[in-house]
Design an enzyme around this catalytic site. Sequence first.
Site, PDB file in Angstrom:
ATOM      1  CG  HIS A 157      35.006  31.339  48.659  1.00 33.69           C
ATOM      2  ND1 HIS A 157      33.887  32.166  48.662  1.00 33.69           N
ATOM      3  CD2 HIS A 157      34.162  30.525  47.958  1.00 33.69           C
ATOM      4  CE1 HIS A 157      32.930  32.072  47.876  1.00 33.69           C
ATOM      5  NE2 HIS A 157      33.048  30.826  47.190  1.00 33.69           N
ATOM      6  CG  ASP A 186      35.203  29.660  54.462  1.00 34.19           C
ATOM      7  OD1 ASP A 186      34.544  28.812  54.728  1.00 34.19           O
ATOM      8  OD2 ASP A 186      35.737  30.041  53.562  1.00 34.19           O
ATOM      9  CD  GLN A 202      33.998  23.461  49.788  1.00 35.89           C
ATOM     10  OE1 GLN A 202      33.646  22.263  49.673  1.00 35.89           O
ATOM     11  NE2 GLN A 202      33.637  24.374  48.800  1.00 35.89           N
ATOM     12  CE  LYS A 212      29.983  26.126  49.615  1.00 43.79           C
ATOM     13  NZ  LYS A 212      29.937  26.210  48.131  1.00 43.79           N
ATOM     14  CB  CYS A 264      34.455  32.485  44.672  1.00 44.80           C
ATOM     15  SG  CYS A 264      32.669  32.714  43.854  1.00 44.80           S
TER      16      CYS A 264
END
Length: 418
Positions: A130, A207, A210, A233, A373
């Site tokens: 991303h 990261d 998710q 999220k 993104c």
Amino acid sequence: MTTRSLGRLRRTDFPYYAAHPDAVYLDSGATSQRPETVISAETDFVGADYAAVHRGSSVATGEATWAFETARERVAAFIGAGERELVWTAGATDAINMIALGISDASLGLGSADLALSAGDEIVVTEAEHHANLIPWQRLAARTGAVLRHVAVDADGLWSLDGMRREVSPRTRLISFPHVSNVTGQIAPVADIVGLAAEVGALTVLDACQSVPHMPVDFSTLGVDFAAFSAHKMLGPTGIGALYGRAELLDVLPPARTGGSMITTVTMEHAEFLPAPNRFEAGTQPVSQAIGFGAAVDYLASLGMSDVRSHEEGIAEALVETVTRTPGVRLIGPAPGDERAAIASVIVDGVHAHDVGQFLDDRGVTIRTGHHCAQPLHRALGVPATVRASASVYTDLDDVARFGEALGEVRDYFGVTA
Ligand code: PMP
């Protein structure tokens, strides 16, 4: 096809479904719906308990500070961190920028030499990033003369541990990578990469945007040095996220932002900073959002993250099955049967992703179209955009079926033959 039901989850927990009873919401990878408990935790706090946090000595301030810090404890416990290891940020993007800017300051001599980068040092990312986990490292490399290397993706958008091994060298000082790709749903072999980083003495940044909302994640067990994720999220509010860092690293990482509430002593020439996490929290914080974030992790914890993962494995399987039996639709990411998160991005032969999105939207199916993104990943796939369906705890098999039905009609509608 069945999915394991999430015992305590009711769709009625989510006011969104009362407002849109027929909604097929498959855009949780962009942002998730919130349960009533999250919404009311925030509004109750604002209505009844609101006061300045970490300022002054009034009873009201003490109570608000207690609520704010209790929320931190709950979010920290949710991801296996100590309270000093969990910094509030504006979101994952902000958290990653804080790491990169801190290392940039350290490289200018404004902090620990251990974190400083020099010309020729290497930072390794993947081509699947991303932009939030790419551009901050590009800027850090530009500021320090470090070299930004990347692990290429293959024709399905996947990167590999072998590819990472080829990019990592004794010059590697930092490896930053996505726990779960927001486009392909690929799940990274975190322990292997942490091991690889240890071999060359590099820091790791995960990261985890998710992953944290969808599976059990414990950063101390995973062994990463830093991680970033966003509340919005994971059933929580916008405007807040978190930076995880090992306490000894956070205590020496220079703060990217400076100002009130993060100091011990200030003179006209100089300032001394508080230990982590407060040294990173300059200025008035997103207090009610932190309370909502605490309620969001309480809700997820009450479902049980292992059960959340099992439920979403079932959704992932159904998405893959639906997409792969639809003629003229190509699934990106892990092959059917391989491990993936409940994210399915597709390319429809002969129809632009945005037209697919419009067609689905007209049928009440909310998905995301575009490059998500992740332009370098899409460039590698040879398409400007894909169509992404992504799930959360409230997604059910009926959602997948309605997505599949609409997807199956797209090519006919646009007159695409064979
Ligand atoms: N990384 C990944 C993998 C993401 O999916 C996102 C959000 N789409 C981000 C980073 C950035 O998160 P935020 O916009 O909440 O800062």
